[in-house]
Scaffold this motif. Structure first.
Motif, mmCIF file in Angstrom:
data_model
loop_
_atom_site.group_PDB
_atom_site.id
_atom_site.type_symbol
_atom_site.label_atom_id
_atom_site.label_comp_id
_atom_site.label_asym_id
_atom_site.label_seq_id
_atom_site.Cartn_x
_atom_site.Cartn_y
_atom_site.Cartn_z
ATOM 1 N N SER A 1 14.941 39.463 -9.018
ATOM 2 C CA SER A 1 13.952 39.078 -10.030
ATOM 3 C C SER A 1 13.682 40.213 -11.008
ATOM 4 C CB SER A 1 12.646 38.654 -9.349
ATOM 5 O OG SER A 1 12.131 39.718 -8.553
ATOM 6 N N ASP A 2 14.017 41.446 -10.619
ATOM 7 C CA ASP A 2 13.804 42.596 -11.501
ATOM 8 C C ASP A 2 14.900 42.709 -12.564
ATOM 9 O OD1 ASP A 2 11.549 43.305 -10.054
ATOM 10 O OD2 ASP A 2 12.700 44.549 -8.666
ATOM 11 N N GLU A 3 16.033 42.036 -12.329
ATOM 12 C CA GLU A 3 17.143 42.070 -13.275
ATOM 13 C C GLU A 3 17.627 40.643 -13.533
ATOM 14 O OE1 GLU A 3 19.195 46.429 -12.514
ATOM 15 O OE2 GLU A 3 20.097 44.669 -11.557
ATOM 16 N N PRO A 4 16.964 39.923 -14.428
ATOM 17 C CA PRO A 4 17.341 38.523 -14.685
ATOM 18 C C PRO A 4 18.732 38.415 -15.302
ATOM 19 C CG PRO A 4 15.759 39.298 -16.325
ATOM 20 C CD PRO A 4 15.835 40.354 -15.262
ATOM 21 N N LEU A 5 19.406 37.335 -14.982
ATOM 22 C CA LEU A 5 20.735 37.093 -15.527
ATOM 23 C C LEU A 5 20.677 36.900 -17.037
ATOM 24 C CD1 LEU A 5 22.109 34.591 -12.860
ATOM 25 C CD2 LEU A 5 22.843 36.952 -13.196
ATOM 26 N N LEU A 6 21.705 37.364 -17.707
ATOM 27 C CA LEU A 6 21.813 37.215 -19.152
ATOM 28 C C LEU A 6 22.533 35.908 -19.454
ATOM 29 C CD1 LEU A 6 21.313 38.633 -21.892
ATOM 30 C CD2 LEU A 6 23.599 39.625 -21.678
ATOM 31 N N LEU A 7 21.858 34.988 -20.162
ATOM 32 C CA LEU A 7 22.385 33.673 -20.555
ATOM 33 C C LEU A 7 22.617 32.729 -19.381
ATOM 34 C CD1 LEU A 7 25.002 34.667 -23.307
ATOM 35 C CD2 LEU A 7 22.581 34.105 -23.584
ATOM 36 N N PHE A 8 22.176 33.111 -18.179
ATOM 37 C CA PHE A 8 22.308 32.258 -17.002
ATOM 38 C C PHE A 8 21.009 32.297 -16.210
ATOM 39 C CE2 PHE A 8 26.692 33.331 -17.998
ATOM 40 C CZ PHE A 8 27.370 32.136 -17.780
ATOM 41 N N LYS A 9 20.895 31.372 -15.239
ATOM 42 C CA LYS A 9 19.810 31.375 -14.273
ATOM 43 C C LYS A 9 20.404 31.348 -12.869
ATOM 44 C CE LYS A 9 16.206 31.257 -17.036
ATOM 45 N NZ LYS A 9 15.204 32.345 -17.064
ATOM 46 N N GLU A 10 19.599 31.704 -11.876
ATOM 47 C CA GLU A 10 20.083 31.753 -10.498
ATOM 48 C C GLU A 10 20.582 30.386 -10.026
ATOM 49 O OE1 GLU A 10 18.531 33.403 -6.149
ATOM 50 O OE2 GLU A 10 17.258 33.534 -7.934
ATOM 51 N N SER A 11 19.960 29.326 -10.504
ATOM 52 C CA SER A 11 20.394 27.963 -10.206
ATOM 53 C C SER A 11 20.339 27.170 -11.500
ATOM 54 C CB SER A 11 19.486 27.327 -9.148
ATOM 55 O OG SER A 11 19.828 25.970 -8.948
ATOM 56 N N MET A 12 21.449 26.521 -11.846
ATOM 57 C CA MET A 12 21.523 25.811 -13.124
ATOM 58 C C MET A 12 22.117 24.424 -12.926
ATOM 59 S SD MET A 12 22.671 28.592 -15.997
ATOM 60 C CE MET A 12 24.379 28.518 -15.464
ATOM 61 N N VAL A 13 21.599 23.475 -13.711
ATOM 62 C CA VAL A 13 22.104 22.104 -13.703
ATOM 63 C C VAL A 13 22.555 21.755 -15.111
ATOM 64 C CG1 VAL A 13 21.570 19.675 -13.303
ATOM 65 C CG2 VAL A 13 20.589 21.427 -11.812
ATOM 66 N N ASN A 14 23.796 21.294 -15.233
ATOM 67 C CA ASN A 14 24.356 20.878 -16.516
ATOM 68 C C ASN A 14 24.759 19.407 -16.442
ATOM 69 O OD1 ASN A 14 25.087 23.511 -18.329
ATOM 70 N ND2 ASN A 14 25.231 23.957 -16.151
ATOM 71 N N LEU A 15 24.595 18.713 -17.550
ATOM 72 C CA LEU A 15 25.082 17.344 -17.695
ATOM 73 C C LEU A 15 26.056 17.297 -18.861
ATOM 74 C CD1 LEU A 15 21.925 15.077 -17.219
ATOM 75 C CD2 LEU A 15 23.797 15.468 -15.600
#
Length: 282
Positions: free
Chosen positions: A186-200
């Motif tokens: 949580s101290d280093e958030p992903l760049l352009l991504f999230k830990e869990s992502m949903v795409n359609l």
């Protein structure tokens, strides 16, 4: 060596994407650096099964920049740069170069990937499930000082898709992708991504006049990051050798509190376009 993206993507985003594909330490072309894979397939009770293993290279390099270079670039991009800070960073860079040290290094890492798939058809409908993962994937995070730094994470994703086709005249497909990244802090958030992502995603294609006239629209939305990418085309073939296509591209995404792109859609947000293309075959 670094692949130059100029001319391959829109010039307004070259400076944003180029740093992510630069590599100063490319693997040599020896056999030991080859990509190897194995795939097994089976068919049972109307279902197609497959499993794949690949030992290859990560698609993103791990890039590291010296703090002096980061400071110089960060200061130079400000509306009113501080001359003293610019000079100090430049002097430090000159000292490092004189000492034979690199200001920027990047290299690709090996990666194990295991994937599987299962699919079947029900009349004009098709169903398919793909899944796979790797224990080590390179992604970039935002460090405490605001810079982008590489980290290696485990990842797993699955895609469920359904499609419908009617002869050669109509085709529609919808897909859902769910991706997980393991070990994100949580101290280093992903760049352009999230830990869990949903795409359609979806695709609709309608063909008329024995293939001479075709309409298509496709899109992808990241529900987690709230972005969307749309593309539509209409093409006509007045005779066999010539096809004329007109279309549009739409990119939309959110930006963070510092007005920086927070998703791929936001990265390309200023690149909405319409186009006309003519293709002649001979």
């Amino acid at each position: 060596a670094a692949p130059d993206l100029t001319g391959l993507v829109d010039p307004t985003v070259v400076d944003k994407i180029q740093p992510f594909v630069m590599a100063t330490q490319l693997p040599d072309e020896s056999v030991s650096n080859s990509t190897v894979g194995l795939r097994l397939e089976a068919h049972k009770a109307g279902f197609d099964f497959g499993i794949t293993y690949i030992y290859g290279w990560d698609r993103l390099p791990q890039a590291f920049a010296d703090p002096a270079l980061v400071a110089f670039l960060g200061e130079s991009q400000k509306a009113t740069p501080d001359p003293a800070r610019l000079t100090g960073a430049a002097v430090r860079m000159a000292q490092l170069i004189s000492a034979g040290q690199s200001l920027y290094t990047a290299y690709f890492s090996r990666q194990h990937v295991v994937a599987g798939d299962v699919g079947t058809t029900l009349g004009s409908f098709g169903l398919r499930l793909d899944f796979g993962g790797t224990p080590t994937q390179t992604l970039y995070v935002t460090a405490a000082d605001g810079t982008a730094v590489p980290r290696r994470f485990g990842s797993f994703s699955y895609v469920f898709g359904a499609d419908y086709s009617y002869e050669d005249k109509f085709f529609a497909q919808v897909q859902m992708l769910h991706s997980f990244f393991i070990g994100v802090s949580s101290d280093e958030p992903l760049l352009l991504f999230k830990e869990s992502m949903v795409n359609l995603g979806f695709l609709i294609r309608w063909t008329l006049l024995d293939g001479d006239l075709e309409f298509a629209v496709q899109g992808m939305s990241n529900l987690t990051l709230e972005d969307i990418i749309l593309r539509g085309t209409a093409s006509y073939r007045p005779w066999r050798a010539l096809r004329i296509t007109a279309g549009y591209n739409v990119f939309q995404g959110k930006r963070d509190d510092q007005d920086k792109p927070a998703s791929v859609g936001a990265l390309y947000d200023n690149n909405d376009s319409i186009f006309v293309q003519a293709r002649y075959s001979f």
